[in-house]
Design an enzyme around this catalytic site. Structure first.
Site, PDB file in Angstrom:
ATOM      1  CE  LYS A  85      -3.928   2.029   2.547  1.00 45.49           C
ATOM      2  NZ  LYS A  85      -4.792   1.879   3.748  1.00 45.49           N
ATOM      3  CB  SER A 160      -8.078   4.001   2.858  1.00 46.35           C
ATOM      4  OG  SER A 160      -7.142   3.333   3.724  1.00 46.35           O
ATOM      5  CB  SER A 184      -8.388   0.899   5.682  1.00 44.11           C
ATOM      6  OG  SER A 184      -9.118   2.077   5.890  1.00 44.11           O
TER       7      SER A 184
END
EC number: 6.3.5.7
Length: 514
Positions: A85, A160, A184
């Site tokens: 990420k 997210s 998330s």
């Protein structure tokens, strides 16, 4: 070994150990897959990645093959590629946090999680898309365009960390790293049919993780199976002296717990169904799949009891005071003075530092980030601190007490991971409250610091899209997640006749996105 991108990380590791394939072959297959299906949001691709490091990944793969040839692999996962990420610092690779304000920034160091991946020999394929500074539940708030759900390219992949979940679900990576501030990792896992784990707060280092909310953020695994998550968790977890919140004690035996759970025996395990995490606001198909999961746990020998956590109903409100308050403080450092995007104000020949900061932050931050900065600054302002932020912290304490009481009655707690399946792109962009409600079931774990896992629970009747079941355990008892999660996974895969992702309609049999 055929169909390399369709194999789990554990299967790939076994094949590497047996000499049936090479890391270069595996890594190249995943890079080819990325080139084939990822594209950009505008082109209609999955758009899971913001940056792909093909050259670096192949170089790391060659090094892994050399170690295995010499009989000295760095870890069980040495040579298995991974996606990261874009909120974790990666030396030599862009780290943007999905924001224009960090466009082009290349960190001079690795986050501890990334450093541990490198030491374990996992080639890093690239950085995945995310809501800007991890603020969102759909990955639509990325400054670089949304990620699409591989099950239906017109729908969101969660957020997210939708990029990491979509990369794993689209077979672009066998493993990924996400971060979980209010769900998330787990919520994207639920809506993409993948496994997502939020470790105990402090169980995985936050050093080098660009902070959204320091007391809530936690990095963790995104995978296709529970065993893969356990293998990855053991690589990235453990004490780190560079992180003041890191817990100074060894991890429990996570892989052993997952393998034990995979036998399907939950005899002696007490499972608590949380009364407040279900019912009104939850999609009927999601609740049906959850109840089926509970029934399967009973068949595996678990004892199921209902538990009440009365203060969970206030978790969402408390969270959206605590998180913006911490975010407004953390994001103050993006001032265009030291690094990041710098914008000069129009009409100012000799602008002051304050004018440059104002222009840069206005141009660099998106609407959702600005909204939360304003909310957080207000909550912390003189005259309102006690009324808002102080009260939210008191509610946080009550939620922790609810967990403590519930864990006296049950070894683990279970609920649906998210209230609904994936909604359509754009459907909730203009309604922040509706967007925030996606984290209804996941937020309490972050407020209390306890670990959680989301396991695919099947397809909702209404739309044929994935739903997830969440398992929560006491702090430092992450091994319970893996035992219960693996047992449930084994029962569900047997019920479905194979992995859920094999049924994803957005992925054609030849590997191309339809």
């Amino acid at each position: 070994m055929s169909g390399l991108t369709r194999h789990t990380a554990a299967e790939l590791a076994d094949a590497l150990a047996a000499g049936e394939t090479t890391s270069v072959e595996i890594t190249r297959a995943h890079l080819d897959r990325i080139a084939e299906v990822d594209g950009t949001a505008a082109s209609g691709g999955v758009h899971a990645f913001l940056h792909v490091d093909a050259e670096g990944a192949l170089a790391q793969a060659r090094a892994a093959d050399e170690r295995r040839a010499a009989g000295s692999p760095a870890s069980a996962l040495d040579g298995v590629p991974i996606a990261v990420k874009d909120v974790l610092a990666t030396e030599g690779l862009p780290t943007t946090c999905g924001s224009r304000i960090l466009e082009g920034w290349i960190p001079p160091y690795d986050a501890t999680v990334v450093a541990r991946l490198r030491r374990a020999g996992l080639p890093i394929l690239g950085k995945t898309n995310m809501d800007e500074f991890a603020m969102g539940s759909s990955t639509e708030h990325s400054a670089y365009g949304p990620t699409r759900n591989p099950w239906d390219l017109d729908r969101i992949p969660g957020g997210s960390g939708g990029g990491s979940a979509a990369a794993v679900a689209a077979f672009e990576a066998p493993l990924a790293i996400g971060t979980d501030t209010g769900g998330s990792i787990r919520q994207p896992g639920a809506v993409t049919g993948t496994v997502g784990v939020k470790p105990t707060y402090g169980g995985v280092s936050r050093y080098g993780l660009v902070a959204l909310a320091n007391s809530l953020d936690q990095a963790g695994p995104v995978t296709r199976t529970v065993l893969d998550s356990a293998l990855l968790h053991e690589v990235i977890g453990g004490h780190d002296p560079l992180d003041s919140t890191s817990i100074d004690q060894p991890l429990p035996p996570l892989v052993d717990a997952a393998r034990r759970g995979a036998t399907g025996d939950l005899t002696g395990v007490r499972v608590g169904v949380v009364r407040e995490l279900g019912g009104e606001g939850y999609q009927p198909g999601v609740l049906s799949r959850f109840q089926e999961s509970v029934d399967l746990m009973v068949k595996a020998g678990a004892e199921v009891v209902e538990v009440s956590c009365p203060h969970f109903v206030h978790a969402l409100a408390a969270y959206y005071l605590i998180l913006p308050a911490e975010a407004s403080s953390n994001l103050a450092k993006f001032d265009a003075m030291r690094y990041g995007r710098r914008v000069l104000p129009d009409g100012a020949d000799n602008p002051s530092a304050e004018q440059v900061m104002r222009a840069s932050r206005d141009a660099g931050f998106g609407d959702e980030v600005k909204r939360r900065i304003i909310l957080g600054t207000y909550a912390l302002s003189s005259g309102y601190y006690d009324a808002y932020y102080g009260q939210a912290q008191k509610v946080r304490t009550l939620i922790s007490r609810d967990f403590a009481a519930a864990f006296e009655k049950a070894d683990v707690l279970v609920s649906p991971t998210a209230p609904t399946t994936a909604f359509k792109l754009g459907e909730k962009l203009d309604d922040p409250i509706a967007m925030y409600l996606n984290d209804l079931a996941t937020i309490p774990a972050n407020l209390a610091g306890v670990p959680g896992i989301s396991v695919p629970s099947g397809l909702a009747d209404e739309d044929g899209l994935p739903a997830g079941v969440q398992v929560l355990a006491p702090a430092l008892a992450d091994d319970r997640l893996y035992r219960v999660g693996a047992a449930l996974e084994a029962a569900l895969v047997d019920k479905w006749g194979g992995p859920l992702l094999d049924r994803a309609p957005a992925l054609a049999t030849n590997g191309a996105v339809r």
